[in-house]
Design a protein around this motif. Structure first.
Motif, PDB file in Angstrom:
ATOM      1  N   THR A   5       0.807  -1.212   0.000  1.00 58.12           N
ATOM      2  CA  THR A   5       0.000   0.000   0.000  1.00 58.12           C
ATOM      3  C   THR A   5       0.844   1.268   0.000  1.00 58.12           C
ATOM      4  N   ALA A   6       2.103   1.181  -0.393  1.00 60.04           N
ATOM      5  CA  ALA A   6       2.972   2.357  -0.425  1.00 60.04           C
ATOM      6  C   ALA A   6       2.416   3.396  -1.393  1.00 60.04           C
ATOM      7  N   ASN A   7       2.561   4.659  -1.036  1.00 58.56           N
ATOM      8  CA  ASN A   7       2.109   5.777  -1.881  1.00 58.56           C
ATOM      9  C   ASN A   7       0.623   5.682  -2.216  1.00 58.56           C
ATOM     10  N   ASP A   8      -0.174   5.245  -1.253  1.00 55.20           N
ATOM     11  CA  ASP A   8      -1.635   5.135  -1.422  1.00 55.20           C
ATOM     12  C   ASP A   8      -2.036   4.222  -2.569  1.00 55.20           C
ATOM     13  N   ALA A   9      -1.234   3.217  -2.867  1.00 55.15           N
ATOM     14  CA  ALA A   9      -1.536   2.270  -3.937  1.00 55.15           C
ATOM     15  C   ALA A   9      -2.618   1.295  -3.488  1.00 55.15           C
ATOM     16  N   ASN A  10      -3.389   0.812  -4.428  1.00 49.33           N
ATOM     17  CA  ASN A  10      -4.408  -0.193  -4.171  1.00 49.33           C
ATOM     18  C   ASN A  10      -3.820  -1.546  -4.589  1.00 49.33           C
ATOM     19  N   PRO A  11      -3.488  -2.428  -3.618  1.00 50.12           N
ATOM     20  CA  PRO A  11      -2.837  -3.687  -3.967  1.00 50.12           C
ATOM     21  C   PRO A  11      -3.671  -4.571  -4.889  1.00 50.12           C
ATOM     22  N   ASP A  12      -4.981  -4.589  -4.709  1.00 52.46           N
ATOM     23  CA  ASP A  12      -5.844  -5.409  -5.565  1.00 52.46           C
ATOM     24  C   ASP A  12      -5.801  -4.906  -7.009  1.00 52.46           C
ATOM     25  N   GLN A  13      -5.812  -3.604  -7.184  1.00 53.54           N
ATOM     26  CA  GLN A  13      -5.759  -3.024  -8.517  1.00 53.54           C
ATOM     27  C   GLN A  13      -4.390  -3.279  -9.149  1.00 53.54           C
ATOM     28  N   GLU A  14      -3.329  -3.143  -8.372  1.00 59.80           N
ATOM     29  CA  GLU A  14      -1.976  -3.415  -8.874  1.00 59.80           C
ATOM     30  C   GLU A  14      -1.849  -4.870  -9.324  1.00 59.80           C
ATOM     31  N   PHE A  15      -2.431  -5.787  -8.561  1.00 52.56           N
ATOM     32  CA  PHE A  15      -2.399  -7.198  -8.916  1.00 52.56           C
ATOM     33  C   PHE A  15      -3.164  -7.458 -10.207  1.00 52.56           C
ATOM     34  N   GLU A  16      -4.329  -6.830 -10.355  1.00 50.74           N
ATOM     35  CA  GLU A  16      -5.120  -6.976 -11.585  1.00 50.74           C
ATOM     36  C   GLU A  16      -4.338  -6.461 -12.791  1.00 50.74           C
ATOM     37  N   MET A  17      -3.667  -5.336 -12.640  1.00 51.52           N
ATOM     38  CA  MET A  17      -2.877  -4.785 -13.741  1.00 51.52           C
ATOM     39  C   MET A  17      -1.716  -5.717 -14.084  1.00 51.52           C
ATOM     40  N   PHE A  18      -1.102  -6.323 -13.075  1.00 55.65           N
ATOM     41  CA  PHE A  18      -0.015  -7.271 -13.292  1.00 55.65           C
ATOM     42  C   PHE A  18      -0.516  -8.481 -14.088  1.00 55.65           C
ATOM     43  N   CYS A  19      -1.674  -9.019 -13.707  1.00 52.43           N
ATOM     44  CA  CYS A  19      -2.248 -10.174 -14.414  1.00 52.43           C
ATOM     45  C   CYS A  19      -2.644  -9.804 -15.839  1.00 52.43           C
ATOM     46  N   GLN A  20      -3.191  -8.617 -16.036  1.00 50.24           N
ATOM     47  CA  GLN A  20      -3.558  -8.176 -17.375  1.00 50.24           C
ATOM     48  C   GLN A  20      -2.330  -8.063 -18.268  1.00 50.24           C
ATOM     49  N   LYS A  21      -1.218  -7.600 -17.711  1.00 49.75           N
ATOM     50  CA  LYS A  21       0.023  -7.508 -18.483  1.00 49.75           C
ATOM     51  C   LYS A  21       0.508  -8.898 -18.885  1.00 49.75           C
ATOM     52  N   LEU A  22       0.435  -9.859 -17.964  1.00 47.46           N
ATOM     53  CA  LEU A  22       0.815 -11.233 -18.295  1.00 47.46           C
ATOM     54  C   LEU A  22      -0.082 -11.783 -19.397  1.00 47.46           C
ATOM     55  N   ASP A  23      -1.378 -11.538 -19.293  1.00 46.90           N
ATOM     56  CA  ASP A  23      -2.327 -12.010 -20.304  1.00 46.90           C
ATOM     57  C   ASP A  23      -2.051 -11.367 -21.663  1.00 46.90           C
ATOM     58  N   ARG A  24      -1.790 -10.065 -21.656  1.00 49.53           N
ATOM     59  CA  ARG A  24      -1.513  -9.344 -22.899  1.00 49.53           C
ATOM     60  C   ARG A  24      -0.269  -9.899 -23.592  1.00 49.53           C
ATOM     61  N   ASN A  25       0.720 -10.274 -22.801  1.00 50.72           N
ATOM     62  CA  ASN A  25       1.960 -10.824 -23.357  1.00 50.72           C
ATOM     63  C   ASN A  25       1.874 -12.326 -23.608  1.00 50.72           C
ATOM     64  N   LYS A  26       0.693 -12.901 -23.343  1.00 51.52           N
ATOM     65  CA  LYS A  26       0.456 -14.341 -23.523  1.00 51.52           C
ATOM     66  C   LYS A  26       1.434 -15.186 -22.700  1.00 51.52           C
ATOM     67  N   THR A  27       1.749 -14.706 -21.489  1.00 48.81           N
ATOM     68  CA  THR A  27       2.607 -15.437 -20.564  1.00 48.81           C
ATOM     69  C   THR A  27       1.732 -16.347 -19.722  1.00 48.81           C
ATOM     70  N   GLN A  28       2.052 -17.623 -19.705  1.00 52.61           N
ATOM     71  CA  GLN A  28       1.287 -18.563 -18.893  1.00 52.61           C
ATOM     72  C   GLN A  28       1.688 -18.387 -17.427  1.00 52.61           C
TER      73      GLN A  28
END
Length: 60
Positions: A5-28
């Motif tokens: 939660t550093a710098n008022d970050a939303n961990p759930d949103q950060e995790f979703e963005m991380f998963c979307q990046k993996l999906d976009r790059n077709k990383t299993q």
């Protein structure tokens, strides 16, 4: 991985963005464990594909 939660970050949103990046790059990837810490951070244990190596047996 730890999404905190550093710098008022939303961990759930950060995790979703991380998963979307993996999906976009077709990383299993496989999420093995996901838990919320008392301080609000999110700790995720996962296995993911590196480079273009075959994942036969590893991702099962």
């Amino acid at each position: 991985m730890r999404f905190d939660t550093a710098n008022d970050a939303n961990p759930d949103q950060e995790f979703e963005m991380f998963c979307q990046k993996l999906d976009r790059n077709k990383t299993q990837y496989v999420i093995e464990d996901k838990k919320k810490e008392p301080d609000g951070s999110l700790v995720v244990r996962l296995r993911k594909q590196y480079n273009t190596y075959k994942t036969t047996g590893y991702m099962d």
